[in-house]
Design a protein around this motif. Structure first.
Motif, PDB file in Angstrom:
ATOM      1  N   ASP A   1       0.854  -1.190   0.000  1.00 32.66           N
ATOM      2  CA  ASP A   1       0.000   0.000   0.000  1.00 32.66           C
ATOM      3  C   ASP A   1       0.898   1.251   0.000  1.00 32.66           C
ATOM      4  O   ASP A   1       1.663   1.463   0.942  1.00 32.66           O
ATOM      5  CB  ASP A   1      -0.897  -0.013   1.239  1.00 32.66           C
ATOM      6  CG  ASP A   1      -1.897   1.141   1.252  1.00 32.66           C
ATOM      7  OD1 ASP A   1      -1.633   2.173   0.609  1.00 32.66           O
ATOM      8  OD2 ASP A   1      -2.937   1.013   1.927  1.00 32.66           O
ATOM      9  N   PRO A   2       0.801   2.097  -1.030  1.00 31.77           N
ATOM     10  CA  PRO A   2       1.673   3.274  -1.086  1.00 31.77           C
ATOM     11  C   PRO A   2       1.464   4.249   0.075  1.00 31.77           C
ATOM     12  O   PRO A   2       2.403   4.922   0.491  1.00 31.77           O
ATOM     13  CB  PRO A   2       1.335   3.915  -2.430  1.00 31.77           C
ATOM     14  CG  PRO A   2       0.005   3.363  -2.820  1.00 31.77           C
ATOM     15  CD  PRO A   2      -0.065   1.995  -2.218  1.00 31.77           C
ATOM     16  N   VAL A   3       0.241   4.323   0.592  1.00 33.13           N
ATOM     17  CA  VAL A   3      -0.023   5.225   1.724  1.00 33.13           C
ATOM     18  C   VAL A   3       0.732   4.739   2.961  1.00 33.13           C
ATOM     19  O   VAL A   3       1.330   5.537   3.693  1.00 33.13           O
ATOM     20  CB  VAL A   3      -1.545   5.322   2.026  1.00 33.13           C
ATOM     21  CG1 VAL A   3      -1.783   6.149   3.279  1.00 33.13           C
ATOM     22  CG2 VAL A   3      -2.276   5.916   0.840  1.00 33.13           C
ATOM     23  N   VAL A   4       0.726   3.435   3.166  1.00 31.12           N
ATOM     24  CA  VAL A   4       1.462   2.861   4.306  1.00 31.12           C
ATOM     25  C   VAL A   4       2.954   3.098   4.126  1.00 31.12           C
ATOM     26  O   VAL A   4       3.661   3.498   5.062  1.00 31.12           O
ATOM     27  CB  VAL A   4       1.159   1.356   4.455  1.00 31.12           C
ATOM     28  CG1 VAL A   4       2.011   0.742   5.564  1.00 31.12           C
ATOM     29  CG2 VAL A   4      -0.324   1.142   4.772  1.00 31.12           C
TER      30      VAL A   4
ATOM     31  N   GLU B   1      16.187   3.946  -1.445  1.00 30.69           N
ATOM     32  CA  GLU B   1      15.378   2.935  -2.143  1.00 30.69           C
ATOM     33  C   GLU B   1      14.008   3.504  -2.501  1.00 30.69           C
ATOM     34  O   GLU B   1      13.469   3.259  -3.579  1.00 30.69           O
ATOM     35  CB  GLU B   1      15.232   1.700  -1.247  1.00 30.69           C
ATOM     36  CG  GLU B   1      14.511   0.543  -1.917  1.00 30.69           C
ATOM     37  CD  GLU B   1      14.423  -0.695  -1.031  1.00 30.69           C
ATOM     38  OE1 GLU B   1      13.688  -1.614  -1.405  1.00 30.69           O
ATOM     39  OE2 GLU B   1      15.097  -0.736   0.020  1.00 30.69           O
ATOM     40  N   ALA B   2      13.458   4.300  -1.576  1.00 34.03           N
ATOM     41  CA  ALA B   2      12.121   4.865  -1.799  1.00 34.03           C
ATOM     42  C   ALA B   2      12.113   5.925  -2.894  1.00 34.03           C
ATOM     43  O   ALA B   2      11.046   6.235  -3.448  1.00 34.03           O
ATOM     44  CB  ALA B   2      11.586   5.453  -0.495  1.00 34.03           C
TER      45      ALA B   2
ATOM     46  N   ALA C   1       4.546   8.505  -6.605  1.00 33.53           N
ATOM     47  CA  ALA C   1       5.223   9.805  -6.520  1.00 33.53           C
ATOM     48  C   ALA C   1       5.203  10.392  -5.118  1.00 33.53           C
ATOM     49  O   ALA C   1       6.153  11.078  -4.720  1.00 33.53           O
ATOM     50  CB  ALA C   1       4.586  10.790  -7.501  1.00 33.53           C
ATOM     51  N   THR C   2       4.134  10.137  -4.342  1.00 33.19           N
ATOM     52  CA  THR C   2       4.087  10.704  -2.992  1.00 33.19           C
ATOM     53  C   THR C   2       5.139  10.062  -2.091  1.00 33.19           C
ATOM     54  O   THR C   2       5.691  10.720  -1.207  1.00 33.19           O
ATOM     55  CB  THR C   2       2.692  10.546  -2.359  1.00 33.19           C
ATOM     56  OG1 THR C   2       2.389   9.162  -2.139  1.00 33.19           O
ATOM     57  CG2 THR C   2       1.610  11.171  -3.221  1.00 33.19           C
ATOM     58  N   VAL C   3       5.426   8.792  -2.332  1.00 30.72           N
ATOM     59  CA  VAL C   3       6.481   8.110  -1.577  1.00 30.72           C
ATOM     60  C   VAL C   3       7.843   8.699  -1.961  1.00 30.72           C
ATOM     61  O   VAL C   3       8.682   8.986  -1.095  1.00 30.72           O
ATOM     62  CB  VAL C   3       6.461   6.587  -1.839  1.00 30.72           C
ATOM     63  CG1 VAL C   3       7.617   5.895  -1.117  1.00 30.72           C
ATOM     64  CG2 VAL C   3       5.132   5.984  -1.382  1.00 30.72           C
TER      65      VAL C   3
END
Length: 205
Positions: free
Chosen positions: A81-84, A112-113, A119-121
């Motif tokens: 999950d990108p939000v997590v 790494e991120a 894109a938010t990550v």
């Protein structure tokens, strides 16, 4: 007011599947307020990271709860999950100073991120590389590469982050920042210009 004696009550609220969301959120807020005193509840708070209704509250609480919170946050940074992933990385960045954590443990996760599909990550990763501004040998080239990101918010965050490093550490970024100062996006161009001013003025001091 109860201090560490409140931890069992906090854990009870977090462990009860029938407990209402408001009370669970209050328990997470209490964990954050107690900070490292609430360390026994780290696992209980971390269990709520994957739940969308609690992700942000759980991540914020863990960012205050001391070194033991690093392991579950690091695991959450690899979530599907990108939000997590985003909120876990943000909290790791905050925990780095609060715990504190060794930059050698944190910076590789952020690097790494920067390659994350979301894109938010990538934006959070770039932002915290700038806030931490350590390990420049690895961070600066990665941020220079991020100046080419397809997302303008990532490019802007990367430019701002580069301006946080010392002139000596970021000197290899100057050509890329000069190019970014002409970016089609005005936010990117502005942040690149600000970074150039910072680096060049600091160099003259």
């Amino acid at each position: 007011e109860m201090g560490a004696t409140a931890v069992p009550e906090i854990q009870e609220a977090l462990q009860d599947p029938a407990e209402d969301a408001a009370k669970k959120k209050a328990a997470m807020k209490a964990s954050g307020l107690l900070g490292p005193l609430a360390e026994p509840a780290v696992g209980d708070v971390a269990e709520h990271l994957p739940d969308p209704q609690f992700t942000e509250e759980a991540a914020v609480a863990l960012s205050f709860m001391g070194r033991k919170a690093f392991a579950p946050l690091r695991k959450a940074a690899a979530s599907t999950d990108p939000v997590v992933r985003r909120e876990a990385l943000r909290s790791i960045g905050k925990l780095k100073e609060r715990a504190p954590l060794d930059a050698k443990a944190v910076v590789p996760l952020l690097l790494e991120a920067l390659l994350d599909p979301d894109a938010t990550v990538r934006t959070v990763a770039a932002t915290y590389l700038g806030i931490i501004h350590e390990e420049p040998a690895a961070a600066v080239p990665a941020l220079v590469e991020a100046l080419k990101d397809e997302d303008a918010t990532v490019r802007s965050a990367a430019a701002s982050a580069l301006g946080s490093f010392s002139p000596e550490a970021a000197k290899t970024a100057l050509p890329a920042l000069r190019k970014a100062a002409g970016d089609r996006n005005e936010d990117v161009a502005r942040e690149a210009g600000v970074a150039l001013v910072k680096l060049q003025s600091n160099e003259r001091k």
